[in-house]
Design an enzyme around this catalytic site. Sequence first.
Site, short mmCIF file in Angstrom:
data_model
loop_
_atom_site.label_atom_id
_atom_site.label_comp_id
_atom_site.label_asym_id
_atom_site.label_seq_id
_atom_site.Cartn_x
_atom_site.Cartn_y
_atom_site.Cartn_z
N ASP A 235 28.91 15.50 -15.42
CA ASP A 235 28.77 15.29 -13.97
C ASP A 235 30.01 15.80 -13.24
OD1 ASP A 235 28.01 14.30 -11.49
OD2 ASP A 235 28.48 12.20 -11.98
N GLY B 164 -12.70 -9.43 3.25
CA GLY B 164 -13.54 -8.77 2.25
C GLY B 164 -13.45 -9.56 0.95
N LYS C 282 0.86 -1.18 0.00
CA LYS C 282 0.00 0.00 0.00
C LYS C 282 0.89 1.23 0.00
CE LYS C 282 -3.94 0.17 2.49
NZ LYS C 282 -4.76 -0.06 3.69
#
Length: 431
Positions: free
Chosen positions: A204, A90, A44
């Site tokens: 860089d 559920g 989640k």
Amino acid sequence: MSTVYLSMSTDIIHGGHMNIIEKAAELGELTVGVLTDDVVASYKRFPLLSYEERVKIIQSIKGVARVISQDTLSYKKNLEELKPDYLVHGDNWKEGFQRAIREEAIEVLASYGGILKEFAYSSDAQYQRLEDASRDRLSIPDVRRSRLKKLLGMKTTVNAIEAHNGLTGILAEKTQVLEEGKAYQFDAMWVSSLCDSTSRGKPDIELVDMTSRLHTIEEIMEVTTKPIIFDGDTGGKIEHFVYNVKTLERIGVSACIIEDKVGLKKNSLFGNEVVQTQDSIEHFCQKIQAGKKALKTSDFMLIARIESLILEQGMEDALNRAFAYIEAGADGIMIHSRLKDPAEIFEFCEKFRAKDSRTPIVVVPTSFNMVTEEEWAERNVNVVIYANQLTRSAFPAMETVAKMILKNHRAKEADEVCMPFKDIIRLIPEE
Ligand code: SPV
Ligand code: MG
């Protein structure tokens, strides 16, 4: 009396949860398995309330006889231990990646005669609004900043992927692999100097200044919630570094990694093919001390990156520096190598861990990329950074399309390797 088992991950209790608890409690004595923080974060979002707080809340709900921990998405272990008469869930797990978890649970229940009771999943619009509001809270600087340390406390090894703008930030935030009842997502983001520079068409070499780098962070932060590890290059002059580190902390960055080089910095993967100068231990320790002194929270981590192996200065030098930097206050050590063979990194980790079991070790496996996260965890490495793979994959994909258009004098052929136009206009929904 019958026994009942139900598992919960939530940190916001709403009517839907109360309903299912009520129904489960009607069947018998109810045990609730609370999912641990790392499991919730994997499928989640990072829980706003810690496992301990969630346990307290759920324990106090009427009908809940006791609470135990569930440390995997799979129900197998807890079902085999408790052998409840009923498992309550559920009905939303019949489809999608949870189907495998459901099938496994049904098998375990069948082995001792347990019964699965499924209730209609409640998908009220206000529940979704509550969830969205909770997710938004994760982007608040104080919440975001502390999250890296929390993750390090929860997991042996945390992973991070490079992000250099809003879009790659969204990829780092949302990309998820759900398979066979397992869920994977990235824990954190790495704002790489290489990718931040490359995306601007610059080398860089600390040419992209701090104001621009902060702009990149801001862009990423606006659309994400995950913790940010900032590639601070050499940290620059100590007198400047103390200001920059304060800014990073204030805006909600979780960690800054600085490398022990001075003068014109080049990318580490060049090694000794170019002129690069390592800083003295004394001077780099002063930089760490000054940086730590400037910080206001204990959430922010200042991590020292050792370039001894990159610059072929030997293992002894790398280890000496690691212990000196920790003594100076570094909250973690990044050890880098440009060899394909991970042996020297492994040797460093082993020798370092023999003397220090606590300080987090960070690795960037760009060249020694065959090592899995599980193998890093076995060696007590705490942060694995995928530093440049998004940029390295995007550029050839774009170049291929550019060439196809040039060759065909139209875009029809290139369309085959592009995502559908209708998908890109919906990729970023309006709020
Ligand atoms: C970066 O991503 O910018 C790094 C890691 O510093 S490396 O490119 O391997 O030096
Ligand atoms: Mg860099």
